[in-house]
Scaffold this motif. Structure first.
Motif, PDB file in Angstrom:
ATOM      1  N   GLY A 111     -11.613  -2.155  11.519  1.00  0.00           N
ATOM      2  CA  GLY A 111     -12.779  -1.612  10.522  1.00  0.00           C
ATOM      3  C   GLY A 111     -14.071  -2.240  11.193  1.00  0.00           C
ATOM      4  N   GLY A 169     -16.583  -3.388   9.152  1.00  0.00           N
ATOM      5  CA  GLY A 169     -16.895  -4.346   8.202  1.00  0.00           C
ATOM      6  C   GLY A 169     -17.974  -3.943   7.213  1.00  0.00           C
ATOM      7  N   ARG A 170     -18.278  -2.274   7.350  1.00  0.00           N
ATOM      8  CA  ARG A 170     -19.492  -1.856   6.833  1.00  0.00           C
ATOM      9  C   ARG A 170     -19.083  -1.111   5.637  1.00  0.00           C
ATOM     10  N   GLN A 177       0.728  -1.308  -0.040  1.00  0.00           N
ATOM     11  CA  GLN A 177      -0.135   0.129   0.101  1.00  0.00           C
ATOM     12  C   GLN A 177       0.846   1.287  -0.002  1.00  0.00           C
ATOM     13  N   ASP A 205      -3.079  -4.702  -3.547  1.00  0.00           N
ATOM     14  CA  ASP A 205      -4.169  -5.588  -3.439  1.00  0.00           C
ATOM     15  C   ASP A 205      -5.341  -5.141  -3.854  1.00  0.00           C
ATOM     16  N   SER A 241     -10.838  -7.570   9.244  1.00  0.00           N
ATOM     17  CA  SER A 241     -11.498  -6.399   9.227  1.00  0.00           C
ATOM     18  C   SER A 241     -10.534  -5.351   9.963  1.00  0.00           C
ATOM     19  N   LEU A 271      -3.903  -8.200   4.653  1.00  0.00           N
ATOM     20  CA  LEU A 271      -4.956  -7.145   4.856  1.00  0.00           C
ATOM     21  C   LEU A 271      -6.269  -8.208   4.602  1.00  0.00           C
TER      22      LEU A 271
HETATM   23  P1  AMP Z   1      -9.667  -0.701   0.499  1.00  0.00           P
HETATM   24  O1  AMP Z   1      -8.733   0.675   0.708  1.00  0.00           O
HETATM   25  O2  AMP Z   1     -11.022  -0.451   0.153  1.00  0.00           O
HETATM   26  O3  AMP Z   1      -8.974  -1.539  -1.003  1.00  0.00           O
HETATM   27  O4  AMP Z   1      -9.354  -1.507   1.644  1.00  0.00           O
HETATM   28  C1  AMP Z   1      -8.098  -1.930   2.091  1.00  0.00           C
HETATM   29  C2  AMP Z   1      -8.311  -3.004   3.054  1.00  0.00           C
HETATM   30  O5  AMP Z   1      -8.961  -2.466   3.930  1.00  0.00           O
HETATM   31  C3  AMP Z   1      -8.852  -4.193   2.658  1.00  0.00           C
HETATM   32  O6  AMP Z   1      -8.236  -5.302   3.325  1.00  0.00           O
HETATM   33  C4  AMP Z   1     -10.635  -3.941   3.375  1.00  0.00           C
HETATM   34  O7  AMP Z   1     -11.024  -4.899   3.356  1.00  0.00           O
HETATM   35  C5  AMP Z   1     -10.310  -3.190   4.640  1.00  0.00           C
HETATM   36  N1  AMP Z   1     -11.299  -2.361   4.733  1.00  0.00           N
HETATM   37  C6  AMP Z   1     -11.741  -1.161   4.319  1.00  0.00           C
HETATM   38  N2  AMP Z   1     -12.666  -0.668   4.999  1.00  0.00           N
HETATM   39  C7  AMP Z   1     -13.039  -1.594   5.884  1.00  0.00           C
HETATM   40  C8  AMP Z   1     -14.219  -1.697   6.864  1.00  0.00           C
HETATM   41  N3  AMP Z   1     -14.958  -0.709   7.111  1.00  0.00           N
HETATM   42  N4  AMP Z   1     -14.086  -2.358   7.915  1.00  0.00           N
HETATM   43  C9  AMP Z   1     -13.353  -3.583   7.646  1.00  0.00           C
HETATM   44  N5  AMP Z   1     -12.392  -3.603   6.693  1.00  0.00           N
HETATM   45  C10 AMP Z   1     -12.095  -2.707   5.777  1.00  0.00           C
END
Ligand code: AMP
Ligand code: MG
Length: 582
Positions: free
Chosen positions: A200, A202-203, A157, A336, A197, A165
């Motif tokens: 986070g 999860g939403r 990242q 990712d 998660s 991740l």
């Molecule tokens: P992204 O930037 O959306 O590609 O997310 C990067 C990582 O963070 C991935 O592993 C996602 O599943 C995780 N992630 C993003 N937002 C959330 C959230 N609200 N809850 C849990 N995991 C999250």
């Protein structure tokens, strides 16, 4: 006028920020059968895409109770041995079993893609009006055959290895084999916590879900390889978000997108295995991906991983050139978020560039502009280097050397694709020496005059040669703006001369060709924003309007014109920002 040398420099700057151009010695042209059907096209073909609407849709399933998915192939991989849906370091597996957490109701269907529901899932779109659909498509109830899973992946990242991740808020529901013989992997996104998660919840909130739904569908109809979206369901569940990371936390609402791809595996899917030394599993996953998605590669070929790499290099170059040709900036080009099938996935703070600017950065959290639109090609190279790193444990020394040669070819492939696409955008046939100059000259003028990327090309497609010659395009706001450039006449002369040398090419053919590759409508930020504001008040009419219009982006539509979607963006559009918060 500028020298040829200056123009070539612009061409390279416009195409990417590379210096060396290597000859590709190993890459073979991609087998048209080895990818997603849109991905395999040598270039976008809106007519092929649009014809989906005309596919006969008789005998569609009316009953969701008949809809069956299969998880057999994916649960054949070793699964996470730790039992329980809590955050932990996961080892020695590809997936963790994880059940979606139902959203708090009442649920509402905010948007549905008839093209996906009928054309891919074989369901009569009428079933989406049922309460059952709301449950199935939001993860509240499981379809027949579903074993919900969260995928373990890692990733680089913003240039650095980020470790584990994984699907932190998405659940894989199963594979669906449709009657065309295609296999699609279904996921719900925003469906609750998983072992990945981290901190986070999860939403996913309404605004980011509207954006993913609309943009993935819009990209498909632009002819860009992408994941698809079947539906968008919004809930009353409160979700706290600090949208601009400035301490201003607001309560938003949870939403779930039912999304589909031929495969959701990413570069990070392989990286986590290589980084953890799980080489048998790495080989197993690679064999699976190759067998399922790269049928032109023989499983007994000792060079299969190398050939796989060359295809991914080739197709990633193609994908990024396609992004550039429609002015799309992904926003978060981490490994990712880069698909092994070279499709666009994980829509976050993306943006379609308005004023032409290679430094356009859609994500306000990206302070350094690492993922600016003009940097995407070189970021692709970085990501492919990381992919090579992940493949290295299964390559011999000789193959590793060959893979490096393949990677060196990426720049040349990208520049060739970019050149081809921009030539098509200008309606140029054949190849002439000054073509790169004509393209670069135009882009430089667009940059100087801050001309709108989409509409400049579109309006160039909508004028006749005579109109151009006479400069009778005062009603065309983007072109009119471009024509203020002091070198516009020089460029125009050169362009018109070039076009006049195209034998057997009528003005009409020339215009039609250009209109088929230069969209009139793209999902501009302000358009999405306006639809989101209404959707947050449970008025989904603008989401539907945009979804319909963006399903035919190359065709002038009355409703779109009335909504101002091809007009100069409103002043308030400049103030909009998007961030990673979603
Ligand atoms: P992204 O930037 O959306 O590609 O997310 C990067 C990582 O963070 C991935 O592993 C996602 O599943 C995780 N992630 C993003 N937002 C959330 C959230 N609200 N809850 C849990 N995991 C999250
Ligand atoms: Mg992601």
């Amino acid at each position: 006028m500028w020298s040829i040398y200056t123009a070539l420099v612009f061409a390279l700057v416009a195409a990417s920020r590379f210096t060396p151009v290597y000859v590709l010695e190993f890459c073979q042209s991609t087998d048209p059968d080895c990818h997603d059907d849109t991905a395999s096209n040598s270039h976008r073909s809106p007519h092929t895409v649009k014809s989906r609407w005309n596919v006969s849709v008789s005998n569609l399933m009316q009953d969701l109770g008949q809809f069956r998915v299969s998880c057999k192939k994916l649960i054949a991989f070793p699964l996470d041995e730790v039992d329980g849906n809590f955050v932990h370091a996961v080892k020695n597996c590809i997936f963790s079993e994880s059940t979606p957490t139902p959203l708090k109701g009442p649920l509402r269907l905010a948007a549905v893609s008839k093209d996906v529901i009928e054309g891919i899932l074989d369901l009569d779109v009428a079933v989406t009006q049922s309460d059952d659909f709301l449950q199935y498509a939001s993860g509240g109830r499981l379809m027949l055959g579903s074993v919900p899973l969260a995928h373990r992946y890692g990733g680089h990242q913003f240039g650095y290895w980020a470790g584990q991740l994984g699907d932190g808020r998405a659940h894989f529901l199963g594979q669906y084999s449709n009657r065309k013989g295609e296999i699609w992997e279904l996921q719900v996104k925003g469906s609750g916590k998983t072992p990945y998660s981290r901190s986070g919840d999860g939403r996913a909130v309404i605004r980011s879900s509207v954006r993913e739904f609309l943009c993935s569908e819009a990209m498909h109809f632009l002819g860009v390889p992408t994941s698809r979206a079947a539906s968008l369901i919004v809930s009353e569940e409160p979700v706290l978000r600090d949208q601009f990371y400035n301490g201003n936390v607001k309560t938003e609402r949870g939403a779930v997108v039912l999304r589909l791809a031929k495969s959701w595996f990413r570069i990070g899917s392989l990286e986590i295995l290589a980084q953890s030394g799980e080489i048998d599993l790495l080989r197993k996953l690679l064999d699976f991906v190759i067998n399922e998605h790269f049928p032109s590669i023989s499983s007994s070929d000792p060079d299969k991983y190398l050939v796989f790499y060359s295809v991914v290099v080739n197709e990633t170059a193609h994908l990024i050139a396609q992004w550039m040709s429609v002015g799309f900036a992904h926003g978060v080009c981490n490994t990712d978020n880069f698909s092994l099938l070279s499709i666009t996935i994980d829509y976050g703070p993306f943006g379609f560039m308005e004023s032409y600017n290679p430094n356009f950065v859609p994500n306000t959290s990206d302070d350094e502009g690492r993922y600016s639109i003009g940097a995407q090609a070189s970021v692709g190279l970085f990501n492919l280097e990381k992919l090579l790193g992940a493949l290295s444990p299964v390559l011999t020394q000789k193959q590793q050397k060959e893979a490096k040669v393949i990677l060196k070819g990426y720049v040349g492939i990208y520049q060739m694709r970019f050149h081809q696409m921009f030539k098509e955008k200008l309606g140029l046939l054949g190849e002439e020496e000054e073509d790169s100059y004509i393209i670069a000259f135009l882009l430089k003028m667009m940059e100087d005059t801050q001309s709108d990327f989409t509409m400049t090309f579109r309006q160039l497609s909508e004028v006749s040669v005579l109109q151009l010659y006479n400069r009778s395009f005062t009603q065309m706001w983007a072109l009119d703006n471009l024509s203020l450039h002091k070198h516009f006449s020089d460029w125009l002369k050169m362009y018109l001369l070039r076009v006049s040398r195209q034998e057997n090419d009528t003005d009409l053919d020339h215009q039609n060709r250009m209109k088929n590759v230069n969209p009139r409508y793209v999902l501009r930020n302000w358009m999405a924003e306006s639809a989101i504001r209404k959707a947050e008040m449970n008025d989904f009419s603008e989401v539907e309007l945009l979804h319909n219009i963006l399903s035919s982006p190359f065709v002038t539509q009355q409703t779109a014109e009335e909504a101002g979607y091809a007009a100069r963006p409103p002043l308030w559009a400049n103030r909009l920002k998007v961030s990673c918060s979603s």
